[in-house]
Motif scaffolding. Structure first.
Motif, PDB file in Angstrom:
ATOM      1  N   ILE A 111      83.148  32.739  40.191  1.00 56.31           N
ATOM      2  CA  ILE A 111      82.695  31.861  41.276  1.00 56.31           C
ATOM      3  C   ILE A 111      82.043  30.650  40.631  1.00 56.31           C
ATOM      4  N   GLU A 112      82.320  29.471  41.200  1.00 55.81           N
ATOM      5  CA  GLU A 112      81.654  28.276  40.697  1.00 55.81           C
ATOM      6  C   GLU A 112      80.588  27.856  41.701  1.00 55.81           C
ATOM      7  N   VAL A 113      79.388  27.620  41.216  1.00 56.09           N
ATOM      8  CA  VAL A 113      78.322  27.146  42.098  1.00 56.09           C
ATOM      9  C   VAL A 113      77.810  25.820  41.543  1.00 56.09           C
ATOM     10  N   VAL A 114      77.857  24.792  42.393  1.00 57.83           N
ATOM     11  CA  VAL A 114      77.391  23.468  41.976  1.00 57.83           C
ATOM     12  C   VAL A 114      76.112  23.144  42.717  1.00 57.83           C
ATOM     13  N   GLY A 115      75.054  22.864  41.968  1.00 56.38           N
ATOM     14  CA  GLY A 115      73.795  22.464  42.599  1.00 56.38           C
ATOM     15  C   GLY A 115      73.898  21.017  43.060  1.00 56.38           C
ATOM     16  N   GLU A 116      73.614  20.779  44.346  1.00 50.84           N
ATOM     17  CA  GLU A 116      73.627  19.419  44.888  1.00 50.84           C
ATOM     18  C   GLU A 116      72.244  19.210  45.493  1.00 50.84           C
ATOM     19  N   ARG A 117      71.842  17.952  45.665  1.00 54.35           N
ATOM     20  CA  ARG A 117      70.587  17.726  46.375  1.00 54.35           C
ATOM     21  C   ARG A 117      70.869  17.881  47.867  1.00 54.35           C
ATOM     22  N   TRP A 118      70.403  18.830  48.626  1.00 50.95           N
ATOM     23  CA  TRP A 118      69.649  19.978  48.264  1.00 50.95           C
ATOM     24  C   TRP A 118      70.337  21.165  48.914  1.00 50.95           C
ATOM     25  N   TRP A 119      71.479  21.507  48.335  1.00 49.88           N
ATOM     26  CA  TRP A 119      72.281  22.614  48.841  1.00 49.88           C
ATOM     27  C   TRP A 119      73.179  23.097  47.719  1.00 49.88           C
ATOM     28  N   TRP A 120      73.980  24.143  47.995  1.00 50.47           N
ATOM     29  CA  TRP A 120      74.805  24.763  46.972  1.00 50.47           C
ATOM     30  C   TRP A 120      76.271  24.686  47.382  1.00 50.47           C
ATOM     31  N   GLY A 245      82.678  10.632  63.176  1.00 43.36           N
ATOM     32  CA  GLY A 245      82.733  10.356  61.751  1.00 43.36           C
ATOM     33  C   GLY A 245      82.165  11.456  60.880  1.00 43.36           C
ATOM     34  N   CYS A 246      81.944  12.658  61.431  1.00 41.20           N
ATOM     35  CA  CYS A 246      81.397  13.758  60.622  1.00 41.20           C
ATOM     36  C   CYS A 246      82.295  14.059  59.428  1.00 41.20           C
ATOM     37  N   GLY A 247      83.622  13.846  59.645  1.00 43.51           N
ATOM     38  CA  GLY A 247      84.593  14.127  58.603  1.00 43.51           C
ATOM     39  C   GLY A 247      84.498  13.211  57.400  1.00 43.51           C
ATOM     40  N   ALA A 248      83.687  12.150  57.490  1.00 46.30           N
ATOM     41  CA  ALA A 248      83.510  11.280  56.323  1.00 46.30           C
ATOM     42  C   ALA A 248      82.798  12.036  55.209  1.00 46.30           C
ATOM     43  N   CYS A 249      81.965  12.995  55.577  1.00 53.36           N
ATOM     44  CA  CYS A 249      81.199  13.746  54.576  1.00 53.36           C
ATOM     45  C   CYS A 249      81.554  15.226  54.548  1.00 53.36           C
ATOM     46  N   HIS A 250      82.030  15.779  55.670  1.00 53.86           N
ATOM     47  CA  HIS A 250      82.260  17.219  55.753  1.00 53.86           C
ATOM     48  C   HIS A 250      83.750  17.536  55.870  1.00 53.86           C
ATOM     49  N   THR A 251      84.143  18.646  55.260  1.00 54.13           N
ATOM     50  CA  THR A 251      85.512  19.126  55.410  1.00 54.13           C
ATOM     51  C   THR A 251      85.541  20.255  56.433  1.00 54.13           C
ATOM     52  N   VAL A 252      86.499  20.193  57.340  1.00 59.75           N
ATOM     53  CA  VAL A 252      86.852  21.365  58.138  1.00 59.75           C
ATOM     54  C   VAL A 252      88.350  21.540  57.907  1.00 59.75           C
ATOM     55  N   ARG A 253      88.712  22.467  57.049  1.00 51.25           N
ATOM     56  CA  ARG A 253      90.119  22.599  56.676  1.00 51.25           C
ATOM     57  C   ARG A 253      90.975  22.861  57.916  1.00 51.25           C
ATOM     58  N   ALA A 258      87.927  15.677  56.018  1.00 50.28           N
ATOM     59  CA  ALA A 258      88.163  16.078  54.634  1.00 50.28           C
ATOM     60  C   ALA A 258      87.123  15.483  53.698  1.00 50.28           C
ATOM     61  N   GLY A 259      85.921  15.186  54.204  1.00 52.89           N
ATOM     62  CA  GLY A 259      84.876  14.608  53.350  1.00 52.89           C
ATOM     63  C   GLY A 259      84.392  15.615  52.323  1.00 52.89           C
ATOM     64  N   ARG A 260      83.995  15.103  51.149  1.00 53.26           N
ATOM     65  CA  ARG A 260      83.557  16.001  50.080  1.00 53.26           C
ATOM     66  C   ARG A 260      82.095  15.751  49.731  1.00 53.26           C
ATOM     67  N   ILE A 261      81.396  14.947  50.535  1.00 56.77           N
ATOM     68  CA  ILE A 261      80.028  14.587  50.173  1.00 56.77           C
ATOM     69  C   ILE A 261      79.051  15.697  50.579  1.00 56.77           C
ATOM     70  N   GLY A 262      79.228  16.225  51.772  1.00 56.70           N
ATOM     71  CA  GLY A 262      78.337  17.278  52.267  1.00 56.70           C
ATOM     72  C   GLY A 262      79.035  18.632  52.237  1.00 56.70           C
ATOM     73  N   PRO A 263      78.366  19.674  52.720  1.00 60.26           N
ATOM     74  CA  PRO A 263      78.931  21.029  52.687  1.00 60.26           C
ATOM     75  C   PRO A 263      80.220  21.170  53.510  1.00 60.26           C
ATOM     76  N   ASP A 264      81.120  22.006  53.017  1.00 58.25           N
ATOM     77  CA  ASP A 264      82.334  22.380  53.743  1.00 58.25           C
ATOM     78  C   ASP A 264      81.918  23.201  54.967  1.00 58.25           C
ATOM     79  N   LEU A 265      82.470  22.829  56.143  1.00 57.30           N
ATOM     80  CA  LEU A 265      82.055  23.520  57.373  1.00 57.30           C
ATOM     81  C   LEU A 265      83.161  24.381  57.970  1.00 57.30           C
ATOM     82  N   THR A 266      84.247  24.624  57.192  1.00 52.27           N
ATOM     83  CA  THR A 266      85.419  25.295  57.760  1.00 52.27           C
ATOM     84  C   THR A 266      85.065  26.609  58.452  1.00 52.27           C
ATOM     85  N   HIS A 267      84.158  27.387  57.838  1.00 55.02           N
ATOM     86  CA  HIS A 267      83.785  28.674  58.444  1.00 55.02           C
ATOM     87  C   HIS A 267      82.271  28.749  58.614  1.00 55.02           C
ATOM     88  N   LEU A 268      81.707  27.640  59.061  1.00 55.58           N
ATOM     89  CA  LEU A 268      80.243  27.552  59.186  1.00 55.58           C
ATOM     90  C   LEU A 268      79.670  28.715  59.995  1.00 55.58           C
TER      91      LEU A 268
END
Lengths: 324, 377
Positions: A111-120, A245-253, A258-268
């Protein structure tokens, strides 16, 4: 009598902190078990030595003179030889604990875990080899060794799940590897253990240990694209999610987001918590987060979205909570 | 010993001085209380009083404007925009070339000076300070939006150009009395007022610093007017104008502008490399620096309350992004979303995205609140 009662109550209260989802003292994995055992050895040994030193001090302060207490050999053996032997022994005992389970294991789950300000940011490898991304939650199979590649996207973070393993820093530009095994199903809580800026204290996550079969089913569900909402409320929420415009930062596959800035919300909706274990995961909390996130978690990098009416927030929350 | 002997003399002098001050202050207070002072605006000050007040004003402005920093930019665009505000905000009291001082303002005391005459006697710093802060006891108000130094400098730029303008030059610059700029709906003074700066179906905005409103959604235009009117979006130029309209007027103006297609504008001046860089940021953002793509919100599918940026001038967009960076626009929910994003943009990112949207010429807006098409080159 009263003093004794207060003492007992105090001890009971402080011992309550020793159990729970984020305690070093209730280990749920082999790594953490060794650390807990080492802790008890240190506490026990330190207690015995402390008692002995207090006793010797008492003797020395007493009326009767003890010649042997004044001898040079006591200083040599008790003050030099004994600490050298004990501390060397502890060093030998503790060095393996610091390897963070570096023994290679081909069967390990990676598993890869990337620390981001301020989430994983959490990335699994799907059955077809494609990456499956989620956030702020790790799910691991019981009994199988797990190798976690720790990276950072910005500043130094530290990955610490006290019930499963020791802490290990996430350093920009390098990958640290942490190995752990969960030996019982259940939820543990982890925390960023290196100050990383404003919302550091609210950068937590959950680790859920599942039986192997349940884990495989979970991973297959996470790899699938997002569910299409069936009720009109959630469907309206989905349209609003895209148009706002939520998709600018968040992905919901499975959607255009398809944003990659914030957390993926596909199965939030399938996660145990929101906002890096800051809020419970339910529709009212999602609505609160969208509007008031800067109050809930000051300085987090999501702008506050106060543009929505209460009805629109309900639609968005219904959509996101439904993404199981 | 000698020093000790002087003290009683010093003490006596101090007591005498204090008594004298008290007597003068008391006399002044009694004079005010008596009501004998004539406060009528219709009567001139005595010459010594006028000279004293003039001295106090000159010194106060000179000292308070010492630390004002004069921006480098001082061009015709600023002058034209300053002229637009001058015509509605300043000329009614101060007059202008070919525009006499209004009969009401003429009876003020002190009389509002002819700015073509008086402006050259002040430095740019001093003019800025006066326009921004106003002057007590003269009727000169402070700038309605204290956060908007950029707007104050536009007025200063115009005041610098004013002495060289004759009546025809002033009319040409402000569009007052000129038929060409009132084409949109000449019977509707409200629309004429908008068109004076923002242009209309056939005329582009008067300066690249002024946004084109043509084809923006009704929701966005009406929301912006409401935000200006209630001071949530600070602007000393737009707030007085928007506050004069009621909700119905705002809706009507929004409807009119939403149906217009963009007027022809000059060719963009940015380099291809800059435009290409802006294009990349607009469609993909800069994920490594947390910058989201502009077009997710400002392209075709965004909410109607988000502005469409295609075809907007680079000078206006860059100016707004700089205001957003300063937090000037954080008072509206939309501005609060955009503020942290603008803060991620470096100065050359701002120039690049502004150049990109400026370069788009064939955006085809439609009326109403439906999604827009945006052709990306």
């Amino acid at each position: 009598m009263t003093t004794a009662r207060v003492l007992i109550a105090g001890i009971a209260l402080s011992m309550a902190g020793c159990s729970g989802v984020q305690s070093v003292l209730s280990p749920a994995g082999a790594e953490a078990g060794r650390i807990a055992a080492f802790f008890w050895v240190l506490v026990g040994g330190g207690g015995i030595i402390l008692a002995a030193v207090i006793a010797l001090t008492g003797l020395a302060l007493g009326r009767r003179r003890h010649r042997w207490l004044q001898s040079e050999s006591l200083v040599l053996w008790g003050g030099l030889a004994f600490p050298t032997v004990v501390l060397s022994g502890l060093l030998v005992f503790s060095l393996p604990l610091m390897r963070a389970g570096a023994v290679a294991d081909r069967q390990a789950l990676r598993i890869e875990v990337v620390g981001e300000r301020w989430w994983w940011r959490v990335v699994y490898s799907g059955t077809d080899g494609r990456p499956v991304e989620l956030a702020n939650e790790l799910v691991i199979p019981v009994g199988r060794s797990v190798e976690i590649a720790l990276r950072s996207a910005d500043v130094i973070h530290s990955f610490w799940v006290p019930r499963l393993a020791g802490k290990l820093d996430m350093i920009p530009g390098r990958t640290n590897s942490l190995r752990l095994v969960a030996d019982q199903p259940g939820i543990s809580r982890g925390q960023c253990a290196e100050y990383c800026g404003g919302a550091h204290a609210l950068m937590s996550f959950h680790v859920v240990a599942l039986e192997p079969a349940a884990f495989e089913a979970w991973l297959a569900r996470q790899a699938a694209p997002a569910m299409t909402p069936s009720e009109p409320q959630a469907e309206a929420g989905r349209a609003l999610f895209i148009a706002s415009g939520c998709g600018a930062c968040h992905t919901v596959r499975g959607t255009g987001a398809a944003g990659r800035i914030g957390p993926d919300l596909t199965h939030l909706g399938s996660r145990h918590s929101l906002a890096a274990a800051t809020l419970p995961n339910d529709a009212p909390s999602i609505a609160r987060w969208i509007r008031d996130n800067q109050h809930i978690k000051p300085e987090n990098l999501m702008p506050p979205f106060a543009i929505f009416s209460a009805a629109e927030l309900d639609q968005l929350a219904a959509y996101l909570a439904g993404l199981k | 010993m000698a020093a000790a002997a002087r003290w009683p003399a010093f003490g006596r002098a101090a007591v005498c001085l204090a008594v004298a001050v008290l007597v003068v202050a008391g006399a002044g207070f009694l004079f005010a209380l008596s009501g004998l002072y004539d406060i009528a605006a219709g009567r001139e000050h005595l010459a010594p009083t006028r000279q004293f007040l003039e001295l106090a004003k000159r010194r106060s402005v000179a000292v308070h404007s010492v630390f004002v920093e004069v921006p480098r930019r001082d061009d015709d665009d600023l002058v034209r925009l300053g002229a637009g505000h001058f015509a509605s905000g300043c000329a009614p009291c101060h007059g202008a070339p070919g525009v006499p001082v209004g009969p009401i303002a003429r009876r003020m005391q002190p009389a509002p000076p002819d700015l073509a005459q008086i402006a050259p006697t002040w430095s740019s710093k001093e003019l800025f300070w006066i326009v921004k802060n106003g002057l007590k006891y003269t009727g000169m108000p402070a700038w309605p939006a204290p956060q908007r130094d950029d707007e104050v400098w536009m007025v200063v730029a115009f005041l610098r150009a004013l002495p060289s303008l004759d009546a025809a030059g002033y009319r040409a610059m402000t569009g007052r009395g000129q038929s060409g700029l009132a084409r949109l709906d000449s019977h509707d003074p409200a629309v004429r007022n908008c068109a004076r700066c923002h242009g209309d179906a056939s005329a582009a905005p008067v300066s690249p610093l002024v946004p084109s409103l043509n084809g923006q959604s009704v929701s966005y235009l009406a929301l912006s007017l409401a935000n200006f009117a209630e001071g949530r979006r600070p602007s000393g130029i737009m707030q007085p104008i928007a506050a004069a309209f009621d909700t119905t007027d705002r809706g009507r103006l929004a409807e009119i502008y939403s149906t217009l297609t963009p007027a022809a504008r000059a060719a963009p001046t940015a380099t291809d490399a800059q435009i290409e860089r802006g294009h990349r940021i607009a469609i993909a953002g800069v994920p490594g620096r947390g910058i989201p793509p502009c077009l997710t919100c400002h392209g075709g599918g965004g909410l109607a309350t988000y502005p469409r940026l295609a075809g907007q001038s680079a000078a206006y967009l860059a100016g707004q992004l700089r205001l957003l960076r300063l937090g000037t626009r954080a008072g509206t929910p939309q501005g609060a979303i955009m503020t942290p994003i603008a803060r991620l943009l470096a100065p050359d990112d701002i120039e690049a995205v502004a150049a990109y949207f400026d370069s788009l010429r064939d955006a085809a807006p439609d009326s109403g609140d439906g999604p827009r098409r945006l052709r990306v080159p």
